[in-house]
Structures are given as structure tokens and as C-alpha cells.
Design a protein around this motif. Structure first.
Motif, PDB file in Angstrom:
ATOM      1  N   LEU A 162      47.319   4.367   5.508  1.00  0.00           N
ATOM      2  CA  LEU A 162      46.875   3.807   4.236  1.00  0.00           C
ATOM      3  C   LEU A 162      45.380   3.531   4.240  1.00  0.00           C
ATOM      4  CD1 LEU A 162      49.762   1.370   3.275  1.00  0.00           C
ATOM      5  CD2 LEU A 162      48.953   3.325   1.954  1.00  0.00           C
ATOM      6  N   GLU A 163      44.900   2.923   5.301  1.00  0.00           N
ATOM      7  CA  GLU A 163      43.489   2.539   5.365  1.00  0.00           C
ATOM      8  C   GLU A 163      42.561   3.739   5.542  1.00  0.00           C
ATOM      9  OE1 GLU A 163      42.272  -0.408   4.686  1.00  0.00           O
ATOM     10  OE2 GLU A 163      44.223  -1.378   4.514  1.00  0.00           O
ATOM     11  N   SER A 164      43.079   4.853   6.048  1.00  0.00           N
ATOM     12  CA  SER A 164      42.237   6.032   6.245  1.00  0.00           C
ATOM     13  C   SER A 164      42.377   7.036   5.098  1.00  0.00           C
ATOM     14  CB  SER A 164      42.562   6.711   7.583  1.00  0.00           C
ATOM     15  OG  SER A 164      43.876   7.219   7.593  1.00  0.00           O
ATOM     16  N   GLY A 165      43.045   6.635   4.018  1.00  0.00           N
ATOM     17  CA  GLY A 165      43.146   7.498   2.839  1.00  0.00           C
ATOM     18  C   GLY A 165      44.123   8.651   3.002  1.00  0.00           C
ATOM     19  N   GLN A 166      45.226   8.396   3.708  1.00  0.00           N
ATOM     20  CA  GLN A 166      46.251   9.424   3.900  1.00  0.00           C
ATOM     21  C   GLN A 166      47.593   8.916   3.361  1.00  0.00           C
ATOM     22  OE1 GLN A 166      46.112  11.386   7.852  1.00  0.00           O
ATOM     23  NE2 GLN A 166      44.519   9.874   8.304  1.00  0.00           N
ATOM     24  N   PRO A 167      47.678   8.695   2.039  1.00  0.00           N
ATOM     25  CA  PRO A 167      48.895   8.097   1.494  1.00  0.00           C
ATOM     26  C   PRO A 167      50.135   8.970   1.648  1.00  0.00           C
ATOM     27  CG  PRO A 167      47.470   8.829  -0.282  1.00  0.00           C
ATOM     28  CD  PRO A 167      46.688   8.968   0.999  1.00  0.00           C
ATOM     29  N   GLU A 168      49.951  10.296   1.718  1.00  0.00           N
ATOM     30  CA  GLU A 168      51.122  11.179   1.865  1.00  0.00           C
ATOM     31  C   GLU A 168      51.830  10.910   3.190  1.00  0.00           C
ATOM     32  OE1 GLU A 168      47.899  12.592   1.759  1.00  0.00           O
ATOM     33  OE2 GLU A 168      47.820  12.606  -0.413  1.00  0.00           O
ATOM     34  N   LYS A 169      51.020  10.775   4.248  1.00  0.00           N
ATOM     35  CA  LYS A 169      51.601  10.497   5.568  1.00  0.00           C
ATOM     36  C   LYS A 169      52.200   9.092   5.610  1.00  0.00           C
ATOM     37  CE  LYS A 169      48.767  13.703   8.208  1.00  0.00           C
ATOM     38  NZ  LYS A 169      47.792  13.844   9.302  1.00  0.00           N
ATOM     39  N   ALA A 170      51.527   8.152   4.968  1.00  0.00           N
ATOM     40  CA  ALA A 170      52.056   6.784   4.921  1.00  0.00           C
ATOM     41  C   ALA A 170      53.394   6.771   4.183  1.00  0.00           C
ATOM     42  CB  ALA A 170      51.059   5.856   4.232  1.00  0.00           C
ATOM     43  N   LYS A 171      53.478   7.543   3.120  1.00  0.00           N
ATOM     44  CA  LYS A 171      54.720   7.616   2.346  1.00  0.00           C
ATOM     45  C   LYS A 171      55.861   8.150   3.211  1.00  0.00           C
ATOM     46  CE  LYS A 171      56.749   9.595  -1.813  1.00  0.00           C
ATOM     47  NZ  LYS A 171      56.553  10.464  -2.976  1.00  0.00           N
ATOM     48  N   GLY A 200      62.544  -4.912   4.959  1.00  0.00           N
ATOM     49  CA  GLY A 200      62.636  -4.291   3.638  1.00  0.00           C
ATOM     50  C   GLY A 200      61.579  -4.765   2.662  1.00  0.00           C
ATOM     51  N   ALA A 201      61.278  -6.067   2.646  1.00  0.00           N
ATOM     52  CA  ALA A 201      60.267  -6.596   1.728  1.00  0.00           C
ATOM     53  C   ALA A 201      58.886  -6.054   2.085  1.00  0.00           C
ATOM     54  CB  ALA A 201      60.258  -8.126   1.774  1.00  0.00           C
ATOM     55  N   TRP A 202      58.586  -5.988   3.374  1.00  0.00           N
ATOM     56  CA  TRP A 202      57.301  -5.444   3.823  1.00  0.00           C
ATOM     57  C   TRP A 202      57.202  -3.976   3.427  1.00  0.00           C
ATOM     58  CZ3 TRP A 202      55.541  -1.655   7.231  1.00  0.00           C
ATOM     59  CH2 TRP A 202      54.195  -1.732   7.575  1.00  0.00           C
ATOM     60  N   LEU A 203      58.284  -3.233   3.626  1.00  0.00           N
ATOM     61  CA  LEU A 203      58.294  -1.820   3.257  1.00  0.00           C
ATOM     62  C   LEU A 203      58.125  -1.629   1.756  1.00  0.00           C
ATOM     63  CD1 LEU A 203      61.036  -0.368   5.608  1.00  0.00           C
ATOM     64  CD2 LEU A 203      58.598   0.166   5.629  1.00  0.00           C
ATOM     65  N   ASP A 204      58.714  -2.516   0.960  1.00  0.00           N
ATOM     66  CA  ASP A 204      58.544  -2.426  -0.498  1.00  0.00           C
ATOM     67  C   ASP A 204      57.075  -2.615  -0.876  1.00  0.00           C
ATOM     68  OD1 ASP A 204      61.250  -1.971  -0.822  1.00  0.00           O
ATOM     69  OD2 ASP A 204      61.712  -4.072  -1.337  1.00  0.00           O
ATOM     70  N   ARG A 205      56.401  -3.580  -0.235  1.00  0.00           N
ATOM     71  CA  ARG A 205      54.970  -3.793  -0.495  1.00  0.00           C
ATOM     72  C   ARG A 205      54.158  -2.562  -0.089  1.00  0.00           C
ATOM     73  NH1 ARG A 205      56.191  -8.742   1.757  1.00  0.00           N
ATOM     74  NH2 ARG A 205      55.109  -8.243   3.694  1.00  0.00           N
ATOM     75  N   LYS A 206      54.478  -2.009   1.063  1.00  0.00           N
ATOM     76  CA  LYS A 206      53.745  -0.827   1.538  1.00  0.00           C
ATOM     77  C   LYS A 206      54.026   0.378   0.646  1.00  0.00           C
ATOM     78  CE  LYS A 206      51.530  -2.866   4.577  1.00  0.00           C
ATOM     79  NZ  LYS A 206      50.092  -3.060   4.386  1.00  0.00           N
ATOM     80  N   SER A 207      55.236   0.488   0.155  1.00  0.00           N
ATOM     81  CA  SER A 207      55.584   1.574  -0.754  1.00  0.00           C
ATOM     82  C   SER A 207      54.746   1.484  -2.023  1.00  0.00           C
ATOM     83  CB  SER A 207      57.078   1.519  -1.075  1.00  0.00           C
ATOM     84  OG  SER A 207      57.448   2.608  -1.863  1.00  0.00           O
ATOM     85  N   LYS A 208      54.551   0.280  -2.522  1.00  0.00           N
ATOM     86  CA  LYS A 208      53.718   0.059  -3.709  1.00  0.00           C
ATOM     87  C   LYS A 208      52.259   0.415  -3.396  1.00  0.00           C
ATOM     88  CE  LYS A 208      52.655  -1.557  -7.802  1.00  0.00           C
ATOM     89  NZ  LYS A 208      52.269  -0.507  -8.712  1.00  0.00           N
ATOM     90  N   GLU A 209      51.779   0.025  -2.203  1.00  0.00           N
ATOM     91  CA  GLU A 209      50.415   0.381  -1.805  1.00  0.00           C
ATOM     92  C   GLU A 209      50.244   1.891  -1.729  1.00  0.00           C
ATOM     93  OE1 GLU A 209      48.626  -1.581   1.621  1.00  0.00           O
ATOM     94  OE2 GLU A 209      49.905  -3.321   1.261  1.00  0.00           O
ATOM     95  N   VAL A 210      51.247   2.581  -1.199  1.00  0.00           N
ATOM     96  CA  VAL A 210      51.210   4.039  -1.113  1.00  0.00           C
ATOM     97  C   VAL A 210      51.101   4.630  -2.508  1.00  0.00           C
ATOM     98  CG1 VAL A 210      52.611   6.078  -0.601  1.00  0.00           C
ATOM     99  CG2 VAL A 210      52.399   4.274   1.103  1.00  0.00           C
ATOM    100  N   GLU A 211      51.921   4.123  -3.423  1.00  0.00           N
ATOM    101  CA  GLU A 211      51.901   4.614  -4.804  1.00  0.00           C
ATOM    102  C   GLU A 211      50.538   4.383  -5.447  1.00  0.00           C
ATOM    103  OE1 GLU A 211      54.061   3.330  -8.925  1.00  0.00           O
ATOM    104  OE2 GLU A 211      55.317   3.371  -7.125  1.00  0.00           O
ATOM    105  N   ASP A 212      49.995   3.170  -5.277  1.00  0.00           N
ATOM    106  CA  ASP A 212      48.682   2.850  -5.847  1.00  0.00           C
ATOM    107  C   ASP A 212      47.585   3.728  -5.243  1.00  0.00           C
ATOM    108  OD1 ASP A 212      49.934   0.896  -7.341  1.00  0.00           O
ATOM    109  OD2 ASP A 212      49.253  -0.776  -6.076  1.00  0.00           O
TER     110      ASP A 212
END
Length: 187
Positions: A124-133, A147-159
Motif C-alpha cells: 500500500l505504501e509503495s503504490g502497489q494496490p493490486e498486490k495489496a488487494k 477481519g476488522a483490520w482487513l476491512d480497513r485495509k480493503s478500503k485503503e486498497v480501493e481508495d
């Protein structure tokens, strides 16, 4: 002899003493200009020194010791994990992502939740949202992270994906307006 020394001192919980002794015997790679003439490093010595530097909160010296191991043994998963974690702490996200990704690809260590969490952050921090997803989706299906942490990260990936797409679209529009062929995207 260094392996025996390591075992004895480590068992007596005197690791800093052993590290000081070994540092004198095996100088840091930045100090030694004859590095190319040395035989492959004793990984236990370099790991001991790296752990000592980590305890002393000297990430640069710890990274130098891990670099020393990886120079001779580029597939060493332990060195890659440790260096990736240190690079992540230093906010060198691109390098951290490369190290952590190499561990997962070479050692099929994808179920390790701490490693997966570090990879998600680095991607996420290196601008690789596809891999993060991909990592988030794998963790969700395996239920290896909260699960809650993953939901937050999923939203970050989408953004992050939306932001990158928007920036790419803007650049493509600006390039299409330009008459300079060197500026055009895809030209």
C-alpha cells in the motif's frame, strides 16, 4: 569456533557480549574494503550481529549485516524477512515490499500472518494496490488476520486504486493534448 562461541554465549543470554567480540573479529562490510576477497560469510555471525544491532536500535548496521548475508545467499528467507521488516520501519516501502515479496514467492510462506500484514502495508505504501488487494483477499479467505483490520485495509486498497487510476487518467489527458511525442503516454 564462532558457531560454538555463539551457542555458548547465546545460551547464557550474553548475546551483546558475543556480538561485541564477533564485531571485532568480523568488521562491518562498510569498514572492510577487502570484502570481495573474503569467503562466503558465516550466516550465524552476521545474524548475531544483526540481532545485536536491532536490540541497540541501529537499523542501518543491522541492514548492513543482512546485506552481507544476502550478497552471498540471496535466497536466504530469514535475512530477507528481517531486512524487509527493518526497511518497513525505516519507511523504505518499495525495498521492503521487494524483500517481503521475495520471501513469499521463494518459500511459499503465505500463511504467516505477520509477514502477510507487513506485505500489505509495504504494498500500500509503495503504490502497489493490486498486490495489496491480492494479499488482503488471500488473508480474508484464509482468515489469517483480524477481519476488522482487513476491512480497513480493503478500503485503503480501493481508495488507493481509485487515486492511481485518476492520476493515470489525468496524465493521459495531458499527454494527449501535448504535441510533443515524447510526452505522450504509450508513444
Amino acid at each position: 569456533i564462532s558457531n560454538r562461541l555463539y551457542m555458548v554465549l547465546a545460551n547464557q543470554l550474553q548475546v551483546p557480549i558475543a556480538a561485541n567480540i564477533l564485531e571485532e573479529l568480523y568488521p562491518s562490510p562498510t569498514v572492510n574494503s577487502k570484502m570481495d576477497s573474503l569467503p562466503p560469510v558465516d550466516t550465524s555471525t552476521s545474524f548475531l550481529l544483526a540481532d545485536y544491532y536491532i536490540m541497540k536500535k541501529d537499523a542501518d548496521k543491522a541492514i548492513a549485516e543482512l546485506d552481507r548475508v544476502l550478497e552471498y545467499y540471496p535466497d536466504n528467507a530469514t535475512a530477507r524477512k528481517k531486512r524487509g521488516a527493518l526497511l518497513l520501519q525505516k519507511k523504505d516501502y518499495g525495498s521492503a515490499a521487494r524483500d517481503l515479496e521475495a520471501v513469499s514467492l521463494k518459500n511459499n510462506d503465505r500463511s504467516n500472518s505477520a509477514l502477510r500484514e507487513a506485505r500489505i502495508k509495504a504494498y500500500l505504501e509503495s503504490g502497489q494496490p493490486e498486490k495489496a488487494k491480492q494479499e488482503v483477499e488471500a488473508a480474508q479467505s484464509e482468515k489469517t488476520l483480524d477481519g476488522a483490520w482487513l476491512d480497513r485495509k480493503s478500503k485503503e486498497v480501493e481508495d488507493s486504486t481509485i487515486a492511481l487510476t485518476s492520476r493515470r487518467d489525468i496524465m493521459e489527458r495531458q499527454a494527449s493534448v501535448s504535441r510533443d511525442p515524447a510526452v505522450r503516454v504509450g508513444a
